[in-house]
Structures are given as C-alpha cells and as structure tokens.
Design a protein around this motif. Structure first.
Motif, PDB file in Angstrom:
ATOM      1  N   UNK A   1      43.036  31.727  40.664  1.00 27.50           N
ATOM      2  CA  UNK A   1      42.423  32.259  39.456  1.00 27.50           C
ATOM      3  C   UNK A   1      43.272  33.381  38.896  1.00 27.50           C
ATOM      4  N   UNK A   2      43.402  33.433  37.571  1.00 24.47           N
ATOM      5  CA  UNK A   2      44.179  34.455  36.907  1.00 24.47           C
ATOM      6  C   UNK A   2      43.641  35.839  37.255  1.00 24.47           C
ATOM      7  N   UNK A   3      44.517  36.768  37.633  1.00 24.37           N
ATOM      8  CA  UNK A   3      44.074  38.094  38.062  1.00 24.37           C
ATOM      9  C   UNK A   3      43.428  38.879  36.929  1.00 24.37           C
ATOM     10  N   UNK A   4      43.689  38.505  35.668  1.00 22.85           N
ATOM     11  CA  UNK A   4      43.061  39.208  34.559  1.00 22.85           C
ATOM     12  C   UNK A   4      41.661  38.691  34.277  1.00 22.85           C
ATOM     13  N   UNK A   5      41.261  37.648  34.984  1.00 21.61           N
ATOM     14  CA  UNK A   5      39.934  37.074  34.756  1.00 21.61           C
ATOM     15  C   UNK A   5      38.898  37.736  35.633  1.00 21.61           C
ATOM     16  N   UNK A   6      39.123  37.807  36.918  1.00 21.44           N
ATOM     17  CA  UNK A   6      38.167  38.420  37.830  1.00 21.44           C
ATOM     18  C   UNK A   6      38.907  39.156  38.928  1.00 21.44           C
ATOM     19  N   UNK A   7      38.455  40.369  39.222  1.00 19.84           N
ATOM     20  CA  UNK A   7      39.006  41.108  40.338  1.00 19.84           C
ATOM     21  C   UNK A   7      38.284  40.717  41.611  1.00 19.84           C
ATOM     22  N   UNK A   8      38.555  41.455  42.666  1.00 23.00           N
ATOM     23  CA  UNK A   8      37.956  41.129  43.955  1.00 23.00           C
ATOM     24  C   UNK A   8      36.440  41.224  43.922  1.00 23.00           C
ATOM     25  N   UNK A   9      35.914  42.139  43.115  1.00 24.40           N
ATOM     26  CA  UNK A   9      34.464  42.335  43.030  1.00 24.40           C
ATOM     27  C   UNK A   9      33.880  41.766  41.744  1.00 24.40           C
ATOM     28  N   UNK A  10      34.600  40.874  41.094  1.00 30.99           N
ATOM     29  CA  UNK A  10      34.100  40.300  39.850  1.00 30.99           C
ATOM     30  C   UNK A  10      34.733  40.961  38.641  1.00 30.99           C
ATOM     31  N   UNK A  11      34.348  40.553  37.439  1.00 31.57           N
ATOM     32  CA  UNK A  11      34.950  41.090  36.218  1.00 31.57           C
ATOM     33  C   UNK A  11      34.535  42.517  35.955  1.00 31.57           C
TER      34      UNK A  11
ATOM     35  N   UNK B   1      42.926  36.462  23.881  1.00 31.99           N
ATOM     36  CA  UNK B   1      44.146  37.157  23.478  1.00 31.99           C
ATOM     37  C   UNK B   1      43.933  38.675  23.446  1.00 31.99           C
ATOM     38  N   UNK B   2      42.743  39.113  23.050  1.00 33.22           N
ATOM     39  CA  UNK B   2      42.460  40.543  22.940  1.00 33.22           C
ATOM     40  C   UNK B   2      42.327  41.208  24.308  1.00 33.22           C
ATOM     41  N   UNK B   3      41.810  40.487  25.309  1.00 38.26           N
ATOM     42  CA  UNK B   3      41.489  41.100  26.597  1.00 38.26           C
ATOM     43  C   UNK B   3      42.453  40.762  27.721  1.00 38.26           C
ATOM     44  N   UNK B   4      43.142  39.651  27.634  1.00 41.30           N
ATOM     45  CA  UNK B   4      44.010  39.232  28.732  1.00 41.30           C
ATOM     46  C   UNK B   4      45.034  40.318  29.055  1.00 41.30           C
ATOM     47  N   UNK B   5      45.150  40.625  30.355  1.00 40.02           N
ATOM     48  CA  UNK B   5      46.090  41.633  30.807  1.00 40.02           C
ATOM     49  C   UNK B   5      45.593  43.051  30.677  1.00 40.02           C
ATOM     50  N   UNK B   6      44.389  43.235  30.113  1.00 37.90           N
ATOM     51  CA  UNK B   6      43.841  44.581  29.921  1.00 37.90           C
ATOM     52  C   UNK B   6      42.640  44.841  30.823  1.00 37.90           C
ATOM     53  N   UNK B   7      41.708  43.919  30.855  1.00 36.55           N
ATOM     54  CA  UNK B   7      40.533  44.056  31.714  1.00 36.55           C
ATOM     55  C   UNK B   7      40.230  42.727  32.398  1.00 36.55           C
ATOM     56  N   UNK B   8      39.828  42.801  33.649  1.00 35.60           N
ATOM     57  CA  UNK B   8      39.261  41.613  34.290  1.00 35.60           C
ATOM     58  C   UNK B   8      37.971  41.298  33.547  1.00 35.60           C
ATOM     59  N   UNK B   9      37.803  40.065  33.086  1.00 37.46           N
ATOM     60  CA  UNK B   9      36.697  39.784  32.190  1.00 37.46           C
ATOM     61  C   UNK B   9      36.137  38.374  32.364  1.00 37.46           C
ATOM     62  N   UNK B  10      34.932  38.214  31.844  1.00 43.65           N
ATOM     63  CA  UNK B  10      34.324  36.901  31.692  1.00 43.65           C
ATOM     64  C   UNK B  10      33.752  36.832  30.279  1.00 43.65           C
ATOM     65  N   UNK B  11      33.631  35.614  29.762  1.00 43.73           N
ATOM     66  CA  UNK B  11      33.082  35.401  28.422  1.00 43.73           C
ATOM     67  C   UNK B  11      31.842  34.525  28.572  1.00 43.73           C
TER      68      UNK B  11
ATOM     69  N   UNK C   1      28.159  39.550  35.181  1.00 50.48           N
ATOM     70  CA  UNK C   1      28.582  40.126  36.459  1.00 50.48           C
ATOM     71  C   UNK C   1      29.355  41.420  36.281  1.00 50.48           C
ATOM     72  N   UNK C   2      29.697  41.758  35.047  1.00 49.22           N
ATOM     73  CA  UNK C   2      30.439  42.989  34.785  1.00 49.22           C
ATOM     74  C   UNK C   2      29.523  44.184  34.629  1.00 49.22           C
ATOM     75  N   UNK C   3      30.018  45.365  35.011  1.00 50.58           N
ATOM     76  CA  UNK C   3      29.243  46.600  34.838  1.00 50.58           C
ATOM     77  C   UNK C   3      29.239  47.045  33.384  1.00 50.58           C
TER      78      UNK C   3
END
Length: 253
Positions: free
Chosen positions: A1-11, A35-45, A93-95
């Motif tokens: 999984x792409x590291x910019x998508x989810x970290x160890x504890x989720x997005x 495009x706006x979030x990739x590489x900046x925050x681990x995220x989900x949509x 799952x994100x804070x």
C-alpha cells in the motif's frame, strides 16, 4: 500500500464527500483530491452515496479497484447532506476530517490550507471553515444564501459570513460530540463555538459545477431551516460553562 495512503495507525486525515446523483463528477474530483493530498498526509477518501439513483455507485466501484484509499459508504435512501456527512465521519479512521461537496464547485487544492490550519491550531481550533469568494451559483441562489447567512449571524452571532461552503476541516471527536440534527452542517460554527473552540477561516475560490444539477434545494428546507435556527439558538442559550474539576488527594496517616 502507498505510504501516503495509510500510516501504521491508519490515515491522518479522512476526506468525506457526500454525494447524490453525481456520477459524472466523481472521477475528476477524486483525481483532484488525490493530487492535492498525495505525499502530504496519509489519507482516505470516503464517498457517502446518499441514495443515488444514477451510476454513482458503479463509478465509485470502478475507481476503488485502482485506489485503495477510496471508500464507498451507501445510504439505501436519501437522508440529506447532514446525515451523509455524519455517516462519513462515523466511518472515518482519521483523527482529522475534511469535507467538500461532490459537485466539483469546491476546489480540492484548498484542502491543504484547511488541514494545515487545523494542525497548527494545537487543539484550540475546532473548525476551519471555507468562505467562498466569487461564487458561481445563479443570482437567485446567491441572494437566498446572503439573506440566510445574515439572518443566521444576526441571531446566533457566529461571526461567519458563509456557512454553506462544503470545504471544512475539524477534529473527528469534536464533530461527534455535537448534538445531531438534520441541517447540522449549516450551523457548525455556532455549535463548535458553543463547545469552547476557536474557528479559523480560509477564503476559497468557487468554481462552476462540472456536470449535473444541484440535488439539495432551498424551498424544501425553508421552514425546516427556520426551526433549526430556533433550535440552535435555544441550545446556545442553555449552554452552561464546563465545570473545572480537580481530584482531591486522599489523606493517609
């Protein structure tokens, strides 16, 4: 999984997009969010499909095959925008939560500034609200929005010129602590202030709708909105200060 998508504890951040019959807007908007979030925050949509009867579900299913960060939550029948946002936040799952409308009028590039401002708040900020500039709606829709915002601000004194902008960011736990009712999304600044948090604002450039027509009308919510306004005014008036409590040390000896 792409590291910019989810970290160890989720997005770190969950993007919630409520939609109803927006099939043709899904693919281009998802691409812009990524495009706006990739590489900046681990995220989900999280797309919350609010009882769509067009090809919205099929378009989301097709995109999910290549985008692991994309999730699809579905209401069997339309429950309204506030209910769709709340469903998305509950499944998130994100804070940190950021929202935007699914019609393409909200530019996802502004998500960066909203999320950054929320992070910089150090727990003091309970909401970062987008404020639209250069709105691309019809003249009648701009007029009704201006009147509604003036009436709301005169009664609630929430200091917000535009509560209808879909671009917002807030801590998940703050949102879920608010009293829920249909129409909640229009009164977030007043209710967040009621809980003792600060509000930050970001000017955002409005865009024309990419495709389709608006699915959330005005006249079908006019009288309900008036009742909501009265209810929020009552909640604010009834709010008591939070008690300051300290634990009493036990005396031994």
């Amino acid at each position: 999984m792409n590291s910019t998508t989810c970290g160890a504890d989720g997005p770190a951040v969950s993007i919630v997009v409520p939609v109803r019959n927006e099939a043709d807007n899904i693919a281009p908007l998802v691409a812009e969010i990524v495009a706006a979030l990739d590489g900046r925050w681990a995220h989900e949509i999280i797309y919350v499909n609010d009882g769509s009867t067009d090809a919205t579900a099929d378009r989301l299913t097709a995109l999910m095959a290549s985008l692991p960060q994309l999730r699809h939550v579905r209401h069997e029948a339309s429950c309204g925008q506030s209910a769709a946002v709340r469903t998305g936040v509950r499944f998130a799952r994100g804070a940190m939560i950021a929202t935007l409308d699914g019609d393409g009028q909200n530019n996802p590039q502004f998500l960066r500034e909203l999320i950054a401002r929320l992070e910089q708040g150090g727990g003091r900020i309970g909401l970062v609200a987008g404020q639209r500039v250069g709105r691309k709606d019809t003249g009648f829709k701009r007029f009704q929005s201006k009147v509604a915002n003036r009436v709301r601000n005169a009664i609630l004194h929430d200091g917000t010129r535009d509560t209808g902008c879909g671009l917002k960011a807030f801590p998940r736990e703050v949102f879920l602590s608010l009293p829920y009712f249909d129409g909640l999304h229009r009164f977030l600044p007043a209710l967040v202030r009621r809980e003792g948090f600060e509000i930050a604002y970001v000017d955002v450039i409005d865009r024309p709708r990419h495709a389709g027509v608006s699915n959330y009308g005005f006249f079908d919510r006019l009288w309900v909105g008036i009742m909501d306004l009265a209810g929020v005014w009552w909640l604010i008036r009834r709010k008591k200060s939070k008690p300051i409590a300290t634990e009493v040390a036990r005396h031994v000896g």
